[in-house]
Design a protein around this motif. Structure first.
Motif, mmCIF file in Angstrom:
data_model
loop_
_atom_site.group_PDB
_atom_site.id
_atom_site.type_symbol
_atom_site.label_atom_id
_atom_site.label_comp_id
_atom_site.label_asym_id
_atom_site.label_seq_id
_atom_site.Cartn_x
_atom_site.Cartn_y
_atom_site.Cartn_z
ATOM 1 N N PRO A 203 1.314 -1.352 0.112
ATOM 2 C CA PRO A 203 0.306 0.121 0.006
ATOM 3 C C PRO A 203 1.253 1.359 0.124
ATOM 4 N N LEU A 204 0.404 1.969 -0.633
ATOM 5 C CA LEU A 204 1.465 3.169 -1.422
ATOM 6 C C LEU A 204 0.750 4.775 0.119
ATOM 7 N N ALA A 205 0.029 4.553 0.773
ATOM 8 C CA ALA A 205 -0.220 4.958 1.736
ATOM 9 C C ALA A 205 0.479 4.689 2.965
ATOM 10 N N LEU A 206 0.944 4.017 2.925
ATOM 11 C CA LEU A 206 2.542 3.283 3.991
ATOM 12 C C LEU A 206 3.142 3.863 3.564
ATOM 13 N N THR A 207 3.811 3.379 2.621
ATOM 14 C CA THR A 207 5.468 3.769 2.194
ATOM 15 C C THR A 207 5.339 4.906 0.451
ATOM 16 N N ARG A 208 4.828 5.455 0.513
ATOM 17 C CA ARG A 208 4.833 6.726 -0.302
ATOM 18 C C ARG A 208 6.071 7.517 0.354
ATOM 19 N N GLY A 209 7.046 8.334 0.200
ATOM 20 C CA GLY A 209 8.114 9.278 0.447
ATOM 21 C C GLY A 209 8.580 8.739 1.641
ATOM 22 N N THR A 210 9.462 7.195 1.147
ATOM 23 C CA THR A 210 10.028 7.232 2.593
ATOM 24 C C THR A 210 11.003 5.835 1.821
ATOM 25 N N PRO A 211 11.890 5.618 2.392
ATOM 26 C CA PRO A 211 13.705 4.524 1.559
ATOM 27 C C PRO A 211 12.883 3.368 1.077
ATOM 28 N N VAL A 212 11.232 2.990 1.369
ATOM 29 C CA VAL A 212 11.459 1.599 1.722
ATOM 30 C C VAL A 212 10.296 2.202 -0.070
ATOM 31 N N MET A 213 9.496 2.933 -0.363
ATOM 32 C CA MET A 213 8.545 2.817 -1.167
ATOM 33 C C MET A 213 9.157 1.804 -2.836
ATOM 34 N N LEU A 214 10.641 2.238 -2.503
ATOM 35 C CA LEU A 214 11.153 0.806 -3.969
ATOM 36 C C LEU A 214 11.577 -0.186 -3.482
ATOM 37 N N PRO A 215 10.733 -1.518 -3.948
ATOM 38 C CA PRO A 215 11.088 -2.200 -2.845
ATOM 39 C C PRO A 215 12.749 -2.707 -3.388
ATOM 40 N N GLU A 216 13.383 -2.857 -4.642
ATOM 41 C CA GLU A 216 14.248 -2.899 -5.342
ATOM 42 C C GLU A 216 15.502 -2.319 -5.422
ATOM 43 N N SER A 217 15.376 -0.383 -5.200
ATOM 44 C CA SER A 217 15.679 0.627 -4.711
ATOM 45 C C SER A 217 15.888 1.471 -4.015
ATOM 46 N N GLY A 218 16.781 1.940 -3.268
ATOM 47 C CA GLY A 218 17.633 2.712 -2.419
ATOM 48 C C GLY A 218 18.342 2.124 -1.538
ATOM 49 N N PRO A 219 18.349 2.161 0.026
ATOM 50 C CA PRO A 219 19.081 1.147 0.527
ATOM 51 C C PRO A 219 18.830 0.504 1.870
ATOM 52 N N TYR A 220 17.416 0.314 0.771
ATOM 53 C CA TYR A 220 17.225 -1.032 1.629
ATOM 54 C C TYR A 220 16.766 -2.181 0.291
ATOM 55 N N ALA A 221 16.845 -1.457 -0.922
ATOM 56 C CA ALA A 221 17.474 -2.590 -2.039
ATOM 57 C C ALA A 221 17.557 -4.288 -1.477
ATOM 58 N N GLY A 222 16.660 -4.760 -2.003
ATOM 59 C CA GLY A 222 17.086 -7.199 -1.791
ATOM 60 C C GLY A 222 16.817 -7.150 -0.629
ATOM 61 N N ALA A 223 16.578 -6.262 0.615
ATOM 62 C CA ALA A 223 16.108 -6.663 1.935
ATOM 63 C C ALA A 223 14.722 -7.513 2.237
ATOM 64 N N GLY A 224 14.847 -8.365 3.002
ATOM 65 C CA GLY A 224 13.470 -8.539 3.080
ATOM 66 C C GLY A 224 12.161 -7.988 3.406
ATOM 67 N N VAL A 225 10.864 -8.215 3.387
ATOM 68 C CA VAL A 225 10.322 -7.450 3.758
ATOM 69 C C VAL A 225 10.110 -6.866 5.113
ATOM 70 N N VAL A 226 10.569 -7.978 6.401
ATOM 71 C CA VAL A 226 10.387 -7.456 7.124
ATOM 72 C C VAL A 226 11.525 -6.744 7.822
ATOM 73 N N ALA A 227 12.842 -7.016 6.846
ATOM 74 C CA ALA A 227 13.455 -5.721 7.364
ATOM 75 C C ALA A 227 13.260 -4.145 7.309
ATOM 76 N N ARG A 228 12.425 -4.498 5.801
ATOM 77 C CA ARG A 228 12.116 -3.180 5.116
ATOM 78 C C ARG A 228 10.932 -2.612 6.341
ATOM 79 N N MET A 229 10.141 -3.009 6.829
ATOM 80 C CA MET A 229 9.465 -2.307 7.163
ATOM 81 C C MET A 229 9.191 -2.459 8.505
ATOM 82 N N ARG A 230 10.771 -2.667 8.977
ATOM 83 C CA ARG A 230 11.267 -2.860 10.199
ATOM 84 C C ARG A 230 11.928 -0.887 10.119
ATOM 85 N N ALA A 231 12.370 -0.409 8.895
ATOM 86 C CA ALA A 231 12.903 0.367 8.737
ATOM 87 C C ALA A 231 12.724 1.937 8.431
#
Length: 248
Positions: A153-181
């Motif tokens: 849901p973009l309401a949750l991730t828009r504008g955050t470092p994890v908005m794009l699952p495979e880009s940015g500082p958390y690229a390639g991390a699992g969902v659990v780690a990305r959401m923790r960020a």
């Protein structure tokens, strides 16, 4: 209700393959022999063999005949609650490939989209709400082995470092780690496993024959609310699923 003759012949051959009476590389009886053995026309025998070709049991070789298809080695995918609870930053797929001594990588593409009725229900959002849709092709030793489409849901991730699952500082991390960020704690991973015939675009990417069966793992990660849901497409002739469930 009586089955058509070509289905009965196909089922007999299919049973011989499953039982091992016809093994990989064995030649399937010719259409003339099948027609004689079953008291049908050559056309009916051809239809039976065509069905098995479409299902991936046999393959036709020009000028030679039809042979039982060599099946891939079946490998194991572990769905581990222990591993999810540890929240390792690496992806579950890469972890599975490591245990098999294979290099697990993937290709992906992300785009903004809107939630379909099914996706909206799984994410607990309204139909048409904006989501980030990511398509994955998973590779083992550079060969495509499974596919996945995820929605967040973009309401949750828009504008955050994890908005794009495979880009940015958390690229390639699992969902659990990305959401923790972004201070979203995942406490539950739920899965529903179904099966269906492979689609044409899936068969093309995975190198599977049309008529093959795939498992569809509908996985949803949740905390106070769902944060990601995905359809994971797994060919049944390549992988089996093993579930590891903690017991208190």
């Amino acid at each position: 209700m009586t089955q058509p003759a070509y289905l009965r012949i196909a089922d007999d051959l299919r049973q011989q393959i499953v039982d091992g009476r016809l093994g990989p590389g064995d030649r399937v009886p010719s259409r003339h022999q099948l027609a004689r053995d079953h008291g049908v026309s050559d056309r009916v025998a051809v239809e039976a063999v065509r069905l098995l070709v479409s299902e991936g049991y046999v393959e036709s070789r020009s000028g030679s005949g039809t042979y039982v298809r060599q099946r891939p080695t079946v490998r194991r995918l572990t769905r581990s609650w222990y591993r999810e609870a540890r929240g390792r930053a690496d992806s579950p797929f890469r972890a599975d490939m490591e245990t098999q001594g294979r290099a697990g990588t993937w290709r992906s593409s992300s785009e903004t989209s809107t939630a379909t009725p099914a996706v909206a229900e799984r994410l607990g959002v309204a139909e048409g709400d904006p989501v980030m849709r990511t398509q994955y092709t998973f590779l083992a030793d550079e060969q495509p082995v499974m596919l996945s489409t995820s929605w967040e849901p973009l309401a949750l991730t828009r504008g955050t470092p994890v908005m794009l699952p495979e880009s940015g500082p958390y690229a390639g991390a699992g969902v659990v780690a990305r959401m923790r960020a972004i201070e979203q704690t995942v406490t539950l991973a739920s899965e529903v496993v179904t099966a269906r015939a492979i689609l044409a675009d899936e068969a093309d990417v995975l190198g599977e024959p049309m008529g093959s069966i795939v498992m569809v793992i509908q996985r949803t990660y949740s905390g106070d609310h769902p944060v990601e849901t995905a359809d994971i497409i797994v060919p049944v002739d390549r992988y089996e699923l093993a579930y590891v469930i903690p017991v208190d």
